[in-house]
Scaffold this active site. Structure first.
Site, PDB file in Angstrom:
ATOM      1  N   TRP A  22       5.521   9.612  -3.522  1.00 23.51           N
ATOM      2  CA  TRP A  22       6.340   8.937  -4.532  1.00 23.51           C
ATOM      3  C   TRP A  22       5.482   8.105  -5.487  1.00 23.51           C
ATOM      4  O   TRP A  22       4.598   7.366  -5.049  1.00 23.51           O
ATOM      5  CB  TRP A  22       7.351   8.031  -3.827  1.00 23.51           C
ATOM      6  CG  TRP A  22       8.285   7.307  -4.739  1.00 23.51           C
ATOM      7  CD1 TRP A  22       9.475   7.767  -5.232  1.00 23.51           C
ATOM      8  CD2 TRP A  22       8.128   5.979  -5.247  1.00 23.51           C
ATOM      9  NE1 TRP A  22      10.059   6.817  -6.020  1.00 23.51           N
ATOM     10  CE2 TRP A  22       9.251   5.704  -6.045  1.00 23.51           C
ATOM     11  CE3 TRP A  22       7.138   4.998  -5.109  1.00 23.51           C
ATOM     12  CZ2 TRP A  22       9.431   4.486  -6.701  1.00 23.51           C
ATOM     13  CZ3 TRP A  22       7.303   3.782  -5.766  1.00 23.51           C
ATOM     14  CH2 TRP A  22       8.438   3.535  -6.541  1.00 23.51           C
ATOM     15  N   SER A  82       3.972  11.995   2.591  1.00 27.16           N
ATOM     16  CA  SER A  82       5.086  11.075   2.378  1.00 27.16           C
ATOM     17  C   SER A  82       6.271  11.818   1.743  1.00 27.16           C
ATOM     18  O   SER A  82       6.787  12.761   2.337  1.00 27.16           O
ATOM     19  CB  SER A  82       4.610   9.887   1.532  1.00 27.16           C
ATOM     20  OG  SER A  82       5.485   8.796   1.644  1.00 27.16           O
ATOM     21  N   LEU A  83       6.709  11.444   0.544  1.00 28.61           N
ATOM     22  CA  LEU A  83       7.783  12.181  -0.120  1.00 28.61           C
ATOM     23  C   LEU A  83       7.430  13.657  -0.253  1.00 28.61           C
ATOM     24  O   LEU A  83       8.283  14.537  -0.071  1.00 28.61           O
ATOM     25  CB  LEU A  83       8.054  11.578  -1.503  1.00 28.61           C
ATOM     26  CG  LEU A  83       8.978  12.365  -2.433  1.00 28.61           C
ATOM     27  CD1 LEU A  83      10.385  12.445  -1.854  1.00 28.61           C
ATOM     28  CD2 LEU A  83       9.005  11.743  -3.828  1.00 28.61           C
ATOM     29  N   PHE A 143       4.687  -1.124  -3.908  1.00 26.87           N
ATOM     30  CA  PHE A 143       4.853   0.006  -3.001  1.00 26.87           C
ATOM     31  C   PHE A 143       3.496   0.608  -2.638  1.00 26.87           C
ATOM     32  O   PHE A 143       3.249   0.966  -1.479  1.00 26.87           O
ATOM     33  CB  PHE A 143       5.751   1.061  -3.651  1.00 26.87           C
ATOM     34  CG  PHE A 143       6.239   2.113  -2.697  1.00 26.87           C
ATOM     35  CD1 PHE A 143       7.354   1.887  -1.903  1.00 26.87           C
ATOM     36  CD2 PHE A 143       5.597   3.338  -2.594  1.00 26.87           C
ATOM     37  CE1 PHE A 143       7.811   2.862  -1.022  1.00 26.87           C
ATOM     38  CE2 PHE A 143       6.043   4.315  -1.715  1.00 26.87           C
ATOM     39  CZ  PHE A 143       7.158   4.067  -0.932  1.00 26.87           C
ATOM     40  N   LEU A 144       2.608   0.708  -3.613  1.00 25.19           N
ATOM     41  CA  LEU A 144       1.274   1.254  -3.355  1.00 25.19           C
ATOM     42  C   LEU A 144       0.497   0.364  -2.400  1.00 25.19           C
ATOM     43  O   LEU A 144      -0.213   0.851  -1.515  1.00 25.19           O
ATOM     44  CB  LEU A 144       0.505   1.418  -4.666  1.00 25.19           C
ATOM     45  CG  LEU A 144       1.065   2.417  -5.678  1.00 25.19           C
ATOM     46  CD1 LEU A 144       0.190   2.468  -6.917  1.00 25.19           C
ATOM     47  CD2 LEU A 144       1.205   3.802  -5.072  1.00 25.19           C
ATOM     48  N   ALA A 145       0.623  -0.956  -2.572  1.00 25.78           N
ATOM     49  CA  ALA A 145      -0.094  -1.888  -1.698  1.00 25.78           C
ATOM     50  C   ALA A 145       0.355  -1.741  -0.252  1.00 25.78           C
ATOM     51  O   ALA A 145      -0.455  -1.856   0.680  1.00 25.78           O
ATOM     52  CB  ALA A 145       0.112  -3.315  -2.181  1.00 25.78           C
ATOM     53  N   LEU A 146       1.641  -1.473  -0.033  1.00 29.44           N
ATOM     54  CA  LEU A 146       2.160  -1.295   1.326  1.00 29.44           C
ATOM     55  C   LEU A 146       1.507  -0.108   2.028  1.00 29.44           C
ATOM     56  O   LEU A 146       1.420  -0.073   3.251  1.00 29.44           O
ATOM     57  CB  LEU A 146       3.678  -1.079   1.286  1.00 29.44           C
ATOM     58  CG  LEU A 146       4.564  -2.299   1.044  1.00 29.44           C
ATOM     59  CD1 LEU A 146       6.023  -1.862   0.937  1.00 29.44           C
ATOM     60  CD2 LEU A 146       4.398  -3.317   2.167  1.00 29.44           C
ATOM     61  N   GLN A 147       1.048   0.863   1.257  1.00 32.41           N
ATOM     62  CA  GLN A 147       0.540   2.098   1.842  1.00 32.41           C
ATOM     63  C   GLN A 147      -0.832   1.938   2.485  1.00 32.41           C
ATOM     64  O   GLN A 147      -1.236   2.777   3.292  1.00 32.41           O
ATOM     65  CB  GLN A 147       0.501   3.192   0.772  1.00 32.41           C
ATOM     66  CG  GLN A 147       1.872   3.433   0.168  1.00 32.41           C
ATOM     67  CD  GLN A 147       1.918   4.640  -0.730  1.00 32.41           C
ATOM     68  OE1 GLN A 147       1.163   5.583  -0.557  1.00 32.41           O
ATOM     69  NE2 GLN A 147       2.815   4.633  -1.689  1.00 32.41           N
ATOM     70  N   ASP A 207       0.233   2.709   9.950  1.00 38.24           N
ATOM     71  CA  ASP A 207       1.199   2.974   8.880  1.00 38.24           C
ATOM     72  C   ASP A 207       2.397   2.029   8.976  1.00 38.24           C
ATOM     73  O   ASP A 207       3.090   1.992   9.993  1.00 38.24           O
ATOM     74  CB  ASP A 207       1.670   4.430   8.976  1.00 38.24           C
ATOM     75  CG  ASP A 207       2.392   4.910   7.733  1.00 38.24           C
ATOM     76  OD1 ASP A 207       2.907   4.079   6.973  1.00 38.24           O
ATOM     77  OD2 ASP A 207       2.443   6.137   7.532  1.00 38.24           O
ATOM     78  N   HIS A 235      -1.040   4.520   5.731  1.00 42.03           N
ATOM     79  CA  HIS A 235      -0.159   5.513   5.118  1.00 42.03           C
ATOM     80  C   HIS A 235      -0.905   6.533   4.253  1.00 42.03           C
ATOM     81  O   HIS A 235      -0.316   7.532   3.850  1.00 42.03           O
ATOM     82  CB  HIS A 235       0.910   4.799   4.279  1.00 42.03           C
ATOM     83  CG  HIS A 235       2.043   5.672   3.863  1.00 42.03           C
ATOM     84  ND1 HIS A 235       2.938   6.239   4.763  1.00 42.03           N
ATOM     85  CD2 HIS A 235       2.443   6.097   2.637  1.00 42.03           C
ATOM     86  CE1 HIS A 235       3.831   6.956   4.105  1.00 42.03           C
ATOM     87  NE2 HIS A 235       3.553   6.889   2.816  1.00 42.03           N
TER      88      HIS A 235
END
Length: 261
Positions: A22, A82-83, A143-147, A207, A235
């Site tokens: 995503w 992922s997506l 969102f990218l940082a969470l990965q 993850d 992730h």
């Protein structure tokens, strides 16, 4: 008719189609491109609405899978992150006789948490959808940082992901909204239990988006699939640990696919 960005390498003898996650685009695979080249003919794809495939509007999972399949070589390995794992899974389910094998990376057949299913809390995904309309850029960066959280190279990996996003045109808010809706609502748990082609699931121990608790659950529900845990990855394992990651791909291709099931 819109054109899908699809780039094919000249090296390797076995086709491997790579589908990104995503908010991103096919540039995310550059970190493993040279490592894969001796083993695979790589197909780098920007999913409809993402990166250089800008002319597409929002698409549901089935339509996205159908559009990607129109460009695809037969008898390829399909890898989705992922997506992209949901898209690759949908393609494998719809075309089992023309797909050599499926590899999902840091992906889940159902991303939303339920009482008996580990995942992302639905309210978190709702919050991302809401924040997209208010602060598009910051929400994508969050969102990218969470990965990458938890890995030794988290900051470096997050910067790389951000550079991938900025290197190509950004998806529209509408495309991103529908992507989050797919993550929140799609459920391929039961269909994938019937998948009869070679199937490898790769996970990162750290993850924060796809809990490792699902590994044992799916090992039991999908006994024909094979799981692999990368203990120091989160992730985006192909970015933080590219050599280990490519080793898993080549082992799977030689053991499961070339030698038969």
């Amino acid at each position: 008719m819109a054109d899908l960005f699809w780039q094919t390498s000249d090296e390797g003898s076995r086709d491997l189609v790579l589908l990104h996650g995503w908010g991103l685009n096919a540039e995310v695979w550059r970190s493993i491109e040279m490592r894969c080249a001796p083993h695979f003919r790589l197909h780098l794809v920007d999913l409809p609405g993402y990166g250089r495939s800008q002319k597409y509007g929002p698409m549901n999972l089935a339509d996205m899978a159908d559009e990607v399949w129109r460009y695809a070589p037969e008898n390829a390995l399909w890898l989705g992150w992922s997506l992209g794992g949901l898209v690759a899974s949908r393609i494998a389910l719809d075309h089992q006789d023309k797909v050599a094998g499926l590899i999902t990376v840091a992906s889940s057949p159902h991303f939303s948490a339920e009482s008996d299913w580990p995942g992302i809390k639905p309210e978190v995904l709702h919050d991302f959808e809401h924040q997209l309309s208010k602060d598009f850029q910051r929400t994508v960066e969050r969102f990218l940082a969470l990965q990458t959280l938890g890995t030794d190279s988290a900051r470096q990996d997050a910067r790389l992901l951000k550079s991938v996003v900025l290197a190509q045109p950004m998806p529209s808010v509408e495309v991103l909204h529908v992507g989050l809706e797919i993550l929140r609502t799609e459920d391929l748990r039961q269909p994938l239990a019937e998948l009869a082609i070679p199937f490898l699931r790769i996970y990162g121990y750290l993850d924060g988006l796809v809990p490792r608790k699902i590994i044992n659950i799916l090992d039991e529900k999908w006994p024909r699939s094979v799981s692999a845990m990368m203990r120091h990855a989160a992730h985006a394992p192909f970015i933080s640990h590219p050599d280990e990651f490519v080793g898993l791909l080549t082992e799977f291709a030689s053991r499961e696919v070339l030698q038969g099931r």
